[in-house]
Design a protein around this motif. Structure first.
Motif, short mmCIF file in Angstrom:
data_model
loop_
_atom_site.label_atom_id
_atom_site.label_comp_id
_atom_site.label_asym_id
_atom_site.label_seq_id
_atom_site.Cartn_x
_atom_site.Cartn_y
_atom_site.Cartn_z
N GLY A 15 0.81 -1.21 0.00
CA GLY A 15 0.00 0.00 0.00
C GLY A 15 0.85 1.27 0.00
O GLY A 15 0.49 2.26 -0.64
N GLY A 19 0.52 3.76 -2.92
CA GLY A 19 0.16 5.13 -2.56
C GLY A 19 1.08 6.14 -3.21
O GLY A 19 0.65 7.22 -3.64
N LEU A 22 -0.08 6.42 -6.64
CA LEU A 22 -1.36 7.11 -6.71
C LEU A 22 -1.19 8.63 -6.65
O LEU A 22 -1.99 9.38 -7.23
CB LEU A 22 -2.29 6.65 -5.59
N GLU A 82 0.17 8.16 0.89
CA GLU A 82 0.93 6.91 0.99
C GLU A 82 0.57 6.15 2.26
O GLU A 82 0.31 4.94 2.22
CB GLU A 82 2.43 7.23 0.97
N THR A 85 -3.13 4.88 2.09
CA THR A 85 -3.26 3.70 1.24
C THR A 85 -2.72 2.46 1.93
O THR A 85 -3.30 1.38 1.83
CB THR A 85 -2.52 3.93 -0.09
N ALA A 110 -7.42 0.96 -3.83
CA ALA A 110 -6.55 1.85 -4.60
C ALA A 110 -7.34 2.89 -5.38
O ALA A 110 -7.03 4.09 -5.34
CB ALA A 110 -5.65 1.03 -5.54
N VAL A 113 -8.88 5.72 -3.20
CA VAL A 113 -7.98 6.83 -2.88
C VAL A 113 -7.83 7.75 -4.08
O VAL A 113 -8.00 8.98 -3.96
CB VAL A 113 -6.60 6.30 -2.45
#
Length: 264
Positions: A15, A19, A22, A82, A85, A110, A113
């Protein structure tokens, strides 16, 4: 498969990495830019971010939230995305456990977010994320059903996806301006995932989205942060309702059925 503890830890680490990616997605996708090239750069001085300065959360803390080259402030949102996530991935892994369907619900975490932040920023749910989610989710759920023999869950997912898509589509047509087309497209994806998990999750997830949206809208009106004609992004409430339903739908359904006397 991994035991629960190591699985949660591994998911949380994954994650953190997801993140970090993302953050790039949230920044570039609304602008129509590639999420692969060019490499991330400082918006102040244009220097490419070094690998050692791109470690999730840790690099931001070591740099004290500033660019190594020019000292410009790096938004605290980056490490928060980060870390958030990572926490979501860990929570989903703990809920789902070592299962073939876990990747599907990590994918939900995911896109929750990414899409929630984008919708808040630009009031849009980009097709570049939503539309590819259909084949991704379908493939992941088919693999899970084939591996576990839960074909009934796959049928339920199809019904759930169609039901939510049609519900939001009807609202889009009957109340112009009250629902965005992006919300309609996203509804089908969420319906697939909620339907596979269970009928109670589908119902609770759909209801919770409108509950959260209504409460938030009323709060903004009271605080005079929005007027009656203001457009409030609904995607974050749809996503929060769907993700939350995975965790609370079963106890909520049992509570309601007990309240109306259908179960002891």
């Amino acid at each position: 498969m991994l035991e629960q503890g190591p699985l949660v830890l591994l998911a949380a680490v994954a994650g953190l990495l997801v993140g970090s990616f993302l953050n790039v997605v949230v920044h570039r996708v609304p602008r129509g830019e590639s999420v692969v090239r060019p490499a991330s750069r400082c918006p102040g001085c244009g220097h490419v971010v070094r690998r050692r300065d791109n470690v999730p959360v840790v690099s931001w803390l070591l740099l004290r939230g500033r660019c190594r080259d020019c000292g410009v402030t790096i938004s605290v949102r980056y490490p928060l995305v980060e870390l958030g996530t990572a926490l979501l991935f860990g929570a989903v892994a703990r809920l789902v456990g070592p299962s073939w369907v876990l990747p599907a619900y990590l994918y939900l975490a995911a896109i929750t977010v990414a899409l929630a932040l984008i919708d808040v920023d630009v009031h849009r749910l980009p097709d570049a994320i939503v539309l590819p989610s259909y084949p991704v989710v379908v493939v992941l759920l088919v693999v899970a059903s084939a591996s576990t023999g839960h074909w009934g869950a796959l049928l339920r997912a199809a019904v759930g996806g169609a039901a939510l898509f049609l519900l939001y589509g009807a609202l889009f047509v009957l109340k112009p301006g009250g629902m965005g087309l992006g919300d309609v497209k996203l509804a089908g994806v969420l319906g697939l995932l909620l339907g596979w998990w269970g009928w109670d999750s589908l119902v609770v997830g759909a209801f919770t989205a409108f509950l959260l949206g209504g409460v938030a809208g009323a709060g903004l009106l009271v605080l005079r942060r929005a007027g009656r004609g203001s457009r409030i992004p609904f995607g974050p409430y749809m996503l929060a309702g769907a993700l939350g339903a995975l965790f609370v739908a079963s106890p909520v359904a049992d509570w309601y059925l007990g309240l109306v006397g259908l179960i002891a």
